[in-house]
Design a protein around this motif. Structure first.
Motif, PDB file in Angstrom:
ATOM      1  N   ARG A 271     -10.848   6.924  -8.314  1.00 27.42           N
ATOM      2  CA  ARG A 271     -11.252   6.683  -6.929  1.00 27.42           C
ATOM      3  C   ARG A 271     -12.470   5.763  -6.863  1.00 27.42           C
ATOM      4  N   MET A 272     -13.407   5.957  -7.767  1.00 21.84           N
ATOM      5  CA  MET A 272     -14.602   5.112  -7.771  1.00 21.84           C
ATOM      6  C   MET A 272     -14.257   3.685  -8.220  1.00 21.84           C
ATOM      7  N   LYS A 273     -13.323   3.585  -9.113  1.00 19.95           N
ATOM      8  CA  LYS A 273     -12.859   2.258  -9.555  1.00 19.95           C
ATOM      9  C   LYS A 273     -12.288   1.481  -8.368  1.00 19.95           C
ATOM     10  N   VAL A 274     -11.466   2.158  -7.567  1.00 16.14           N
ATOM     11  CA  VAL A 274     -10.879   1.510  -6.389  1.00 16.14           C
ATOM     12  C   VAL A 274     -11.960   1.144  -5.378  1.00 16.14           C
ATOM     13  N   ALA A 275     -12.915   2.052  -5.159  1.00 16.46           N
ATOM     14  CA  ALA A 275     -13.976   1.780  -4.179  1.00 16.46           C
ATOM     15  C   ALA A 275     -14.745   0.517  -4.547  1.00 16.46           C
ATOM     16  N   VAL A 276     -15.122   0.391  -5.820  1.00 15.74           N
ATOM     17  CA  VAL A 276     -15.897  -0.780  -6.251  1.00 15.74           C
ATOM     18  C   VAL A 276     -15.037  -2.044  -6.209  1.00 15.74           C
ATOM     19  N   GLU A 277     -13.809  -1.946  -6.700  1.00 19.79           N
ATOM     20  CA  GLU A 277     -12.959  -3.138  -6.742  1.00 19.79           C
ATOM     21  C   GLU A 277     -12.623  -3.646  -5.347  1.00 19.79           C
ATOM     22  N   PHE A 278     -12.341  -2.727  -4.431  1.00 22.21           N
ATOM     23  CA  PHE A 278     -12.005  -3.188  -3.093  1.00 22.21           C
ATOM     24  C   PHE A 278     -13.242  -3.708  -2.357  1.00 22.21           C
ATOM     25  N   ALA A 279     -14.391  -3.121  -2.623  1.00 19.90           N
ATOM     26  CA  ALA A 279     -15.635  -3.658  -2.049  1.00 19.90           C
ATOM     27  C   ALA A 279     -15.848  -5.088  -2.530  1.00 19.90           C
TER      28      ALA A 279
ATOM     29  N   GLY B 102      10.211 -13.245   3.056  1.00 19.05           N
ATOM     30  CA  GLY B 102       9.724 -12.336   2.030  1.00 19.05           C
ATOM     31  C   GLY B 102       8.803 -13.036   1.046  1.00 19.05           C
ATOM     32  N   ALA B 103       8.078 -12.221   0.288  1.00 17.48           N
ATOM     33  CA  ALA B 103       7.201 -12.727  -0.767  1.00 17.48           C
ATOM     34  C   ALA B 103       7.442 -11.906  -2.028  1.00 17.48           C
ATOM     35  N   VAL B 104       7.331 -12.559  -3.183  1.00 19.58           N
ATOM     36  CA  VAL B 104       7.533 -11.905  -4.476  1.00 19.58           C
ATOM     37  C   VAL B 104       6.240 -12.033  -5.275  1.00 19.58           C
ATOM     38  N   TYR B 105       5.728 -10.902  -5.758  1.00 17.66           N
ATOM     39  CA  TYR B 105       4.459 -10.886  -6.481  1.00 17.66           C
ATOM     40  C   TYR B 105       4.657 -10.445  -7.924  1.00 17.66           C
ATOM     41  N   ASP B 106       3.808 -10.949  -8.793  1.00 14.00           N
ATOM     42  CA  ASP B 106       3.812 -10.556 -10.199  1.00 14.00           C
ATOM     43  C   ASP B 106       3.041  -9.248 -10.319  1.00 14.00           C
ATOM     44  N   LEU B 107       3.723  -8.146 -10.056  1.00 13.50           N
ATOM     45  CA  LEU B 107       3.071  -6.834 -10.020  1.00 13.50           C
ATOM     46  C   LEU B 107       4.104  -5.737 -10.204  1.00 13.50           C
ATOM     47  N   ASP B 108       3.791  -4.816 -11.096  1.00 13.78           N
ATOM     48  CA  ASP B 108       4.596  -3.605 -11.270  1.00 13.78           C
ATOM     49  C   ASP B 108       3.846  -2.487 -10.542  1.00 13.78           C
ATOM     50  N   PRO B 109       4.208  -2.205  -9.288  1.00  8.16           N
ATOM     51  CA  PRO B 109       3.391  -1.313  -8.470  1.00  8.16           C
ATOM     52  C   PRO B 109       3.538   0.159  -8.845  1.00  8.16           C
ATOM     53  N   LEU B 110       2.432   0.879  -8.743  1.00  6.02           N
ATOM     54  CA  LEU B 110       2.459   2.333  -8.882  1.00  6.02           C
ATOM     55  C   LEU B 110       2.713   2.937  -7.509  1.00  6.02           C
ATOM     56  N   HIS B 111       1.692   2.898  -6.646  1.00  7.85           N
ATOM     57  CA  HIS B 111       1.805   3.367  -5.265  1.00  7.85           C
ATOM     58  C   HIS B 111       0.741   2.662  -4.438  1.00  7.85           C
ATOM     59  N   THR B 112       0.874   2.779  -3.128  1.00 10.70           N
ATOM     60  CA  THR B 112      -0.203   2.308  -2.265  1.00 10.70           C
ATOM     61  C   THR B 112      -1.356   3.302  -2.336  1.00 10.70           C
ATOM     62  N   LEU B 113      -2.524   2.838  -1.977  1.00 17.39           N
ATOM     63  CA  LEU B 113      -3.689   3.724  -1.942  1.00 17.39           C
ATOM     64  C   LEU B 113      -3.464   4.860  -0.964  1.00 17.39           C
ATOM     65  N   ARG B 114      -2.809   4.570   0.146  1.00 17.74           N
ATOM     66  CA  ARG B 114      -2.520   5.631   1.119  1.00 17.74           C
ATOM     67  C   ARG B 114      -1.739   6.774   0.493  1.00 17.74           C
ATOM     68  N   ASP B 115      -0.758   6.441  -0.343  1.00 20.56           N
ATOM     69  CA  ASP B 115       0.065   7.482  -0.960  1.00 20.56           C
ATOM     70  C   ASP B 115      -0.695   8.249  -2.037  1.00 20.56           C
ATOM     71  N   LEU B 116      -1.656   7.587  -2.697  1.00 19.94           N
ATOM     72  CA  LEU B 116      -2.376   8.223  -3.803  1.00 19.94           C
ATOM     73  C   LEU B 116      -3.563   9.071  -3.351  1.00 19.94           C
ATOM     74  N   ILE B 117      -4.167   8.744  -2.229  1.00 15.50           N
ATOM     75  CA  ILE B 117      -5.393   9.426  -1.798  1.00 15.50           C
ATOM     76  C   ILE B 117      -5.274  10.951  -1.794  1.00 15.50           C
TER      77      ILE B 117
ATOM     78  N   LYS C 270      -0.070   0.244 -12.617  1.00 15.16           N
ATOM     79  CA  LYS C 270       0.040   1.411 -13.493  1.00 15.16           C
ATOM     80  C   LYS C 270      -1.293   1.764 -14.170  1.00 15.16           C
ATOM     81  N   ASP C 271      -2.239   0.811 -14.190  1.00 13.92           N
ATOM     82  CA  ASP C 271      -3.575   1.073 -14.741  1.00 13.92           C
ATOM     83  C   ASP C 271      -4.608   1.338 -13.646  1.00 13.92           C
ATOM     84  N   TYR C 272      -4.123   1.581 -12.455  1.00 17.77           N
ATOM     85  CA  TYR C 272      -4.974   1.873 -11.294  1.00 17.77           C
ATOM     86  C   TYR C 272      -5.911   0.716 -10.949  1.00 17.77           C
ATOM     87  N   ASN C 273      -5.444  -0.496 -11.175  1.00 18.92           N
ATOM     88  CA  ASN C 273      -6.188  -1.668 -10.721  1.00 18.92           C
ATOM     89  C   ASN C 273      -5.837  -1.938  -9.263  1.00 18.92           C
ATOM     90  N   THR C 274      -6.844  -2.286  -8.489  1.00 17.41           N
ATOM     91  CA  THR C 274      -6.683  -2.518  -7.055  1.00 17.41           C
ATOM     92  C   THR C 274      -6.085  -3.899  -6.801  1.00 17.41           C
TER      93      THR C 274
END
Length: 366
Positions: free
Chosen positions: A134-142, A109-124, A175-179
């Motif tokens: 959505r545009m924020k995610v598109a630019v950040e993931f690009a 297993g791996a432990v990350y410093d992250l309080d997750p909201l949801h995966t992008l798949r669940d939010l789309i 929680k702030d919709y950061n990718t």
């Protein structure tokens, strides 16, 4: 920045963080296992209390055996730890920050410093996931993919990387919709062995990307390149603008088409033209105009106050460019970023989106 120091946890710690891997803390499956929300209490190896995300490699995951041949997950965990500890990775804002890992017999297993909201798949598909987010995610993931594909000089003494298992399930939003890209189980290149050549007869025996994100051309050539990641980005982009996603947990036994197949079938229905002679040049002009107006944007998103119709056409055109059959015909991720930064919504809402357009424009032409 120096390499990150991480902690080796016991499996009982991961069990404690997630309250026994409870259903309440379950976030999502991923390609090779499961992801949970967790809370790390104070005092464990001197660590402060914090919200964390816990990823477990699980060979019994049903999603794995439907298509994939199980391979050594220990190698995946070891390489992820090495990758995320490295100074070139641990400061990137859109990669998860590794707190620690577990390597206890077959319990990985791996432990990350992250309080997750949801995966992008669940939010789309959700209505609360508005156009700006959505545009924020598109630019950040690009930017993430462009970062991994960067020239060798950016990773000296190593070369660029390929992700190879890009999937909306592997993108977590906080929680702030950061990718936050959180899975690197198929990464190739850079400081790792080059796994980009795959013999065609062996494709069935090896993991070959994520369902719904692998382009048809790869199935015939068996060779990975950065344009495979670009194709997968095209699938993500279509999903973002059309509110469509293929869920491998629920859609495998249905007639629901893959996102790329759906988009390409609609695009193929658009009027096509060819110049027979100069006398038909005006017909060409009419058809070109119709094609330029083609948009895959969902009607509910067109009603969003931040939406501009010209962006819908541009994003559709960009997605179709990424989904070209032949890899050589697809853009690079630097070209993708340049197109995204020219969108009306990015120019008007750059500060809201947390984007430095001058910096990104400079990066896109490096």
């Amino acid at each position: 920045m120096e390499s990150l120091n991480v902690t080796e946890f016991l499996y009982e710690h991961l069990n404690e963080f997630t309250n026994g891997f409870s259903e309440e803390n379950f976030v999502s499956n991923f390609q090779f296992g499961k992801v949970y929300r967790g809370k790390m209490p104070p005092g464990i190896y001197g660590k402060e209390a914090k919200d964390v995300m816990v990823k477990i490699w699980d060979a019994s995951n049903n999603r794995l055996y439907r298509v994939y041949h199980p391979v050594e997950n220990r190698v995946r965990l070891a390489e992820e730890v090495v990758l995320l500890k490295h100074r070139t990775m641990n400061s990137h804002p859109n990669l998860v920050k590794l707190v620690g890992f577990c390597w206890q017999n077959d319990k990985l297993g791996a432990v990350y410093d992250l309080d997750p909201l949801h995966t992008l798949r669940d939010l789309i598909p959700k209505g609360c996931f508005d156009w700006l987010k959505r545009m924020k995610v598109a630019v950040e993931f690009a930017r993430v993919l462009a970062f991994f594909h960067a020239p060798k000089k950016c990773f000296l003494p190593y070369g660029p990387y390929l992700i190879r298992n890009v999937d909306a399930t592997h993108i977590m939003l906080d929680k702030d919709y950061n990718t936050k890209l959180f899975d690197f189980s198929m990464v190739s290149g850079g400081m790792f062995p080059d796994r980009n050549k795959v013999r065609l007869h062996a494709l069935r025996g090896y993991t070959s990307g994520c369902i719904g994100y692998v382009d048809t051309c790869f199935a015939y050539t068996g060779g990975w390149c950065e344009k495979n990641d670009v194709y997968a980005f095209g699938v993500i982009l279509v999903g973002l603008i059309a509110k469509r996603v293929f869920n491998t947990d629920t859609d495998m036994d249905t007639n629901i088409p893959f996102v790329d197949d759906w988009a390409l079938s609609l695009y193929e229905k658009q009027p096509k033209f060819s110049l027979i002679d100069k006398g038909l040049a005006w017909v060409s002009s009419v058809y070109k105009k119709k094609q330029s107006k083609f948009s895959l944007v969902d009607q509910s998103l067109e009603a969003d106050p931040a939406f501009n119709s010209s962006d819908g056409h541009k994003l559709t055109k960009l997605a179709m460019w990424c989904l070209k059959y032949f890899p050589r015909d697809r853009p690079t991720m630097k070209q993708v970023i340049k197109c995204l930064l020219d969108l009306h919504v990015v120019k008007i809402h750059a500060s809201t989106l947390g984007l430095n357009t001058k910096l990104d424009h400079a990066f896109s032409v490096v």
